[in-house]
Design a protein around this motif. Structure first.
Motif, PDB file in Angstrom:
ATOM      1  N   TRP A  60       0.805  -1.210   0.000  1.00 53.56           N
ATOM      2  CA  TRP A  60       0.000   0.000   0.000  1.00 53.56           C
ATOM      3  C   TRP A  60       0.846   1.271   0.000  1.00 53.56           C
ATOM      4  N   GLY A  61       0.533   2.182  -0.901  1.00 49.48           N
ATOM      5  CA  GLY A  61       1.031   3.544  -0.881  1.00 49.48           C
ATOM      6  C   GLY A  61       2.527   3.719  -0.776  1.00 49.48           C
ATOM      7  N   ASP A  62       2.916   4.664   0.057  1.00 55.57           N
ATOM      8  CA  ASP A  62       4.320   5.011   0.255  1.00 55.57           C
ATOM      9  C   ASP A  62       4.858   4.193   1.424  1.00 55.57           C
ATOM     10  N   LYS A  63       5.548   3.105   1.119  1.00 58.61           N
ATOM     11  CA  LYS A  63       6.017   2.193   2.168  1.00 58.61           C
ATOM     12  C   LYS A  63       7.141   2.797   3.004  1.00 58.61           C
ATOM     13  N   SER A  64       7.747   3.845   2.522  1.00 61.87           N
ATOM     14  CA  SER A  64       8.793   4.499   3.314  1.00 61.87           C
ATOM     15  C   SER A  64       8.199   5.233   4.510  1.00 61.87           C
ATOM     16  N   ALA A  65       6.868   5.447   4.495  1.00 58.04           N
ATOM     17  CA  ALA A  65       6.201   6.144   5.593  1.00 58.04           C
ATOM     18  C   ALA A  65       5.550   5.187   6.585  1.00 58.04           C
ATOM     19  N   VAL A  66       5.695   3.890   6.349  1.00 57.01           N
ATOM     20  CA  VAL A  66       5.053   2.895   7.214  1.00 57.01           C
ATOM     21  C   VAL A  66       5.912   2.642   8.448  1.00 57.01           C
ATOM     22  N   TYR A  67       5.267   2.492   9.601  1.00 58.01           N
ATOM     23  CA  TYR A  67       5.987   2.186  10.833  1.00 58.01           C
ATOM     24  C   TYR A  67       6.735   0.858  10.706  1.00 58.01           C
ATOM     25  N   ALA A  68       7.792   0.716  11.495  1.00 60.77           N
ATOM     26  CA  ALA A  68       8.558  -0.529  11.537  1.00 60.77           C
ATOM     27  C   ALA A  68       8.209  -1.293  12.805  1.00 60.77           C
ATOM     28  N   MET A  69       8.370  -2.620  12.761  1.00 60.43           N
ATOM     29  CA  MET A  69       8.069  -3.439  13.924  1.00 60.43           C
ATOM     30  C   MET A  69       9.313  -3.723  14.771  1.00 60.43           C
ATOM     31  N   THR A  70      10.475  -3.761  14.157  1.00 59.19           N
ATOM     32  CA  THR A  70      11.679  -4.130  14.909  1.00 59.19           C
ATOM     33  C   THR A  70      12.661  -2.979  15.066  1.00 59.19           C
ATOM     34  N   LYS A  71      12.942  -2.289  13.985  1.00 58.07           N
ATOM     35  CA  LYS A  71      13.923  -1.216  14.019  1.00 58.07           C
ATOM     36  C   LYS A  71      13.577  -0.216  12.929  1.00 58.07           C
ATOM     37  N   ASP A  72      13.707   1.048  13.243  1.00 51.43           N
ATOM     38  CA  ASP A  72      13.434   2.079  12.251  1.00 51.43           C
ATOM     39  C   ASP A  72      14.654   2.261  11.347  1.00 51.43           C
ATOM     40  N   ASN A  73      14.547   1.739  10.119  1.00 47.88           N
ATOM     41  CA  ASN A  73      15.649   1.838   9.166  1.00 47.88           C
ATOM     42  C   ASN A  73      15.470   3.019   8.214  1.00 47.88           C
ATOM     43  N   ARG A  74      14.618   3.969   8.595  1.00 46.68           N
ATOM     44  CA  ARG A  74      14.277   5.048   7.675  1.00 46.68           C
ATOM     45  C   ARG A  74      15.498   5.821   7.188  1.00 46.68           C
ATOM     46  N   ALA A  75      16.392   6.188   8.102  1.00 51.74           N
ATOM     47  CA  ALA A  75      17.574   6.959   7.707  1.00 51.74           C
ATOM     48  C   ALA A  75      18.465   6.150   6.777  1.00 51.74           C
ATOM     49  N   GLU A  76      18.658   4.859   7.084  1.00 50.94           N
ATOM     50  CA  GLU A  76      19.463   3.990   6.222  1.00 50.94           C
ATOM     51  C   GLU A  76      18.816   3.840   4.856  1.00 50.94           C
ATOM     52  N   ASN A  77      17.495   3.649   4.848  1.00 54.48           N
ATOM     53  CA  ASN A  77      16.782   3.483   3.582  1.00 54.48           C
ATOM     54  C   ASN A  77      16.893   4.724   2.714  1.00 54.48           C
ATOM     55  N   GLU A  78      16.758   5.900   3.328  1.00 57.97           N
ATOM     56  CA  GLU A  78      16.846   7.147   2.563  1.00 57.97           C
ATOM     57  C   GLU A  78      18.231   7.336   1.964  1.00 57.97           C
ATOM     58  N   ALA A  79      19.264   7.030   2.754  1.00 55.17           N
ATOM     59  CA  ALA A  79      20.637   7.169   2.257  1.00 55.17           C
ATOM     60  C   ALA A  79      20.896   6.196   1.113  1.00 55.17           C
ATOM     61  N   LEU A  80      20.382   4.964   1.256  1.00 51.57           N
ATOM     62  CA  LEU A  80      20.593   3.952   0.229  1.00 51.57           C
ATOM     63  C   LEU A  80      19.795   4.271  -1.026  1.00 51.57           C
ATOM     64  N   THR A  81      18.586   4.806  -0.847  1.00 51.08           N
ATOM     65  CA  THR A  81      17.780   5.209  -1.994  1.00 51.08           C
ATOM     66  C   THR A  81      18.481   6.306  -2.786  1.00 51.08           C
ATOM     67  N   GLU A  82      19.074   7.259  -2.077  1.00 50.20           N
ATOM     68  CA  GLU A  82      19.799   8.338  -2.754  1.00 50.20           C
ATOM     69  C   GLU A  82      20.934   7.777  -3.608  1.00 50.20           C
ATOM     70  N   LYS A  83      21.671   6.811  -3.049  1.00 47.66           N
ATOM     71  CA  LYS A  83      22.765   6.200  -3.810  1.00 47.66           C
ATOM     72  C   LYS A  83      22.231   5.407  -4.994  1.00 47.66           C
ATOM     73  N   GLY A  84      21.122   4.694  -4.777  1.00 50.12           N
ATOM     74  CA  GLY A  84      20.536   3.912  -5.853  1.00 50.12           C
ATOM     75  C   GLY A  84      20.069   4.773  -7.002  1.00 50.12           C
ATOM     76  N   LEU A  85      19.418   5.889  -6.676  1.00 50.40           N
ATOM     77  CA  LEU A  85      18.947   6.790  -7.721  1.00 50.40           C
ATOM     78  C   LEU A  85      20.099   7.439  -8.470  1.00 50.40           C
ATOM     79  N   GLU A  86      21.222   7.639  -7.785  1.00 53.29           N
ATOM     80  CA  GLU A  86      22.412   8.185  -8.442  1.00 53.29           C
ATOM     81  C   GLU A  86      23.030   7.161  -9.387  1.00 53.29           C
ATOM     82  N   ASN A  87      22.856   5.880  -9.073  1.00 54.97           N
ATOM     83  CA  ASN A  87      23.440   4.816  -9.882  1.00 54.97           C
ATOM     84  C   ASN A  87      22.319   3.959 -10.458  1.00 54.97           C
ATOM     85  N   ARG A  88      21.448   4.618 -11.190  1.00 53.38           N
ATOM     86  CA  ARG A  88      20.258   3.982 -11.769  1.00 53.38           C
ATOM     87  C   ARG A  88      20.539   3.586 -13.202  1.00 53.38           C
TER      88      ARG A  88
END
Length: 519
Positions: free
Chosen positions: A416-444
């Motif tokens: 559903w929707g924007d999964k980056s905005a969904v709560y986490a059950m074990t650990k909030d990886n939001r900062a890691e995900n954002e950093a990795l997404t930035e690198k991925g988009l740079e190397n697309r």
């Protein structure tokens, strides 16, 4: 278009549910009504809201409290967008046959989720509608997100858009070896940003010296497939939304499709695998064992598992699997990158031709991308009843005494929707995900930038022939199990050419060139 077997797709779905920490809930069977929920009659009574029917995918059991969650969703959607939702529960395994039957019989569905199904057959049969008009009129948030993320990839035909992907929690992917942390700690080595073959050889040698009965590198012949190769765990490659059986791009900037198996890089990989096998780092019967990787790692027979694509949520799952050994450490083997997405592995929200309110359906779909409360409500249920917030921001847990098996609501599949905005059950990886997404988009990859995935329908016979060759040679070659690499490799390449690999690549290249020319 290439088909993936139902068994494979369900395996992928189970993997998704495992990463979500899923559990089956006691509840009603699929297709039953959602007791206590709003219905079309109530919509008529209120005299204003547009009523829509939305498929709700499960892993086989309908959550008991789906009706309560539905009511809570409507408490938001009706005042905000004047749309009342009715969830239609269906097991993911049933969607492969039920959808076509429902559409053929004229059964109403306003929003339909295709999960790990190639939309091509639905497009070609006229079962789903182009979304361009509805996106322009009723989905400003989706349009804005699509400028940054590949939300339509795999579901576009010419200028027409037929499906919308959820926004992934993370877009940068990379290859890794998930290694037992206790074994790595014994080596006293500093963790590197990226590991070469030589670096890994040093690690494997140390582990083998300390634990001679253990195989440091966890690989199995069954890990090799016509859609993927163990090569991708160590190298940046784009299979163009299809598989290694139809040609690849070597690197994200390339526009030249090549036969992966003919490249110098692939042969160097095979030589390395053979050296590791001969050194005792790979299990000798890796091509014949019927044991699974989880069985072998949990028994301490294998010390690691190859992972692609890796990302923070995947690492959480592997850490759980290696919990008995102190968790796992990721030895990254590639830089983060973003290849094109395969249509048959995609997740697409579509509007069937049996929809009675396609404009209202698009309004609600857009709401799931823009309203975090709605997205978390559908994923986790009602706060205080199905989940509670923790002291850590964006991290939730089940209420005391409940778990995934006993709670009245838990959405196993995060579609559903924007999964980056969904709560986490074990650990909030939001900062890691954002950093990795930035690198991925740079190397697309070039193909991903053009929303390209290969349609191999004209090469169906050649693909079948190539797949047969790959199934014969890949397991032994990629686990380093062949006795004479040079001669076996030559036989392999000759067999691929005889099967029509060059013709497939030429067809793929022509399609990619045409896609690039249109931009």
């Amino acid at each position: 278009m290439k088909k993936r077997s139902l068994a494979l797709l369900l395996t992928v779905a189970m993997a998704v549910s495992a990463l979500a920490g899923c559990g089956s809930n006691e509840g009603s069977t699929e297709g039953s009504s959602t007791e206590g929920s709003t219905t079309e009659s109530s919509s008529k009574e209120n005299g204003s809201a547009d009523h829509i029917i939305v498929t709700y995918l499960t892993m086989g059991e309908t959550p008991t409290d789906l009706g309560l969650v539905q009511d809570a969703v409507n408490a938001i959607s009706i005042p905000e967008i004047n749309v009342e939702v009715e969830f239609k529960p269906v097991a993911i395994g049933e969607t492969f046959t039920s959808y076509s039957t429902w559409i053929a019989s004229g059964e109403r569905m306003d929003l339909m989720m295709l999960c790990f199904q190639d939309p091509s057959s639905y497009i070609e049969s006229g079962s789903i509608q182009p979304l361009n008009e509805y996106l322009s009129a009723d989905a400003p948030d989706i349009l804005n997100l699509a400028k940054e993320f590949p939300l339509y990839e795999g579901a576009q035909r010419e200028e027409s858009i037929y499906g919308v992907n959820p926004v992934n929690a993370c877009y940068g992917k990379y290859g890794s070896i998930m290694l037992r942390k206790d074994y790595f700690d014994e080596l006293g080595a500093e963790l590197k940003d990226k590991y070469t073959y030589a670096d890994l050889t040093e690690v494997f040698a140390g582990i083998k010296s300390n634990h001679p009965d253990t195989y440091p590198l966890g690989v199995l012949g069954s890990d090799c497939s016509t859609s993927n190769s163990l090569f991708s765990r160590f190298n940046v490659v784009d299979v163009l939304g299809a598989g290694v059986d139809t040609g690849v791009l070597m690197g994200m900037d390339s526009t030249k499709i090549v036969n992966l198996f003919e490249t110098d890089e692939y042969f160097a990989f095979l030589k390395q695998m053979k050296e590791w096998n001969e050194a005792g780092y790979i299990m000798q019967d890796a091509t014949t064992t019927t044991s699974t990787m989880p069985e072998l790692t949990s028994a301490g027979i294998m010390a690691s598992a190859l992972v692609y694509p890796n990302e923070p949520n995947v690492e959480v799952a592997y850490n759980s699997g290696f919990r008995a050994f102190g968790g796992a450490v990721a030895l990254d083997t590639t830089d983060p990158y973003m290849p094109s997405n395969g249509a048959s592995n995609g997740i697409y929200w579509t509007i069937p031709v049996t929809s009675k309110s396609p404009d209202a359906a698009m309004k609600f779909l857009n709401l799931t991308y823009s309203n975090t409360e709605v997205t978390n409500l559908i994923q986790w249920g009602i706060e205080g009843k199905h989940y509670v917030k923790t002291d850590t921001e964006n991290v939730v847990e089940f209420p005391e005494g409940l778990d995934a098996n006993s709670t009245g609501y838990y959405c196993t599949l995060g579609v559903w929707g924007d999964k980056s905005a969904v709560y986490a059950m074990t650990k909030d990886n939001r900062a890691e995900n954002e950093a990795l997404t930035e690198k991925g988009l740079e190397n697309r990859s070039v193909a991903s930038q053009h929303g390209y995935s290969y349609d191999s329908s004209k090469m169906a016979n050649q693909v079948i022939a190539v797949d047969s060759v790959l199934q014969q040679y890949m397991p032994a070659l990629e686990t380093g199990s062949v006795s004479d690499l040079d001669s076996t490799y030559k036989e392999f390449i000759s067999a691929l050419k005889a099967a029509g690999m060059d013709d497939i690549i030429a067809d793929n290249q022509a399609q990619l060139d045409a896609a690039i020319a249109k931009k």
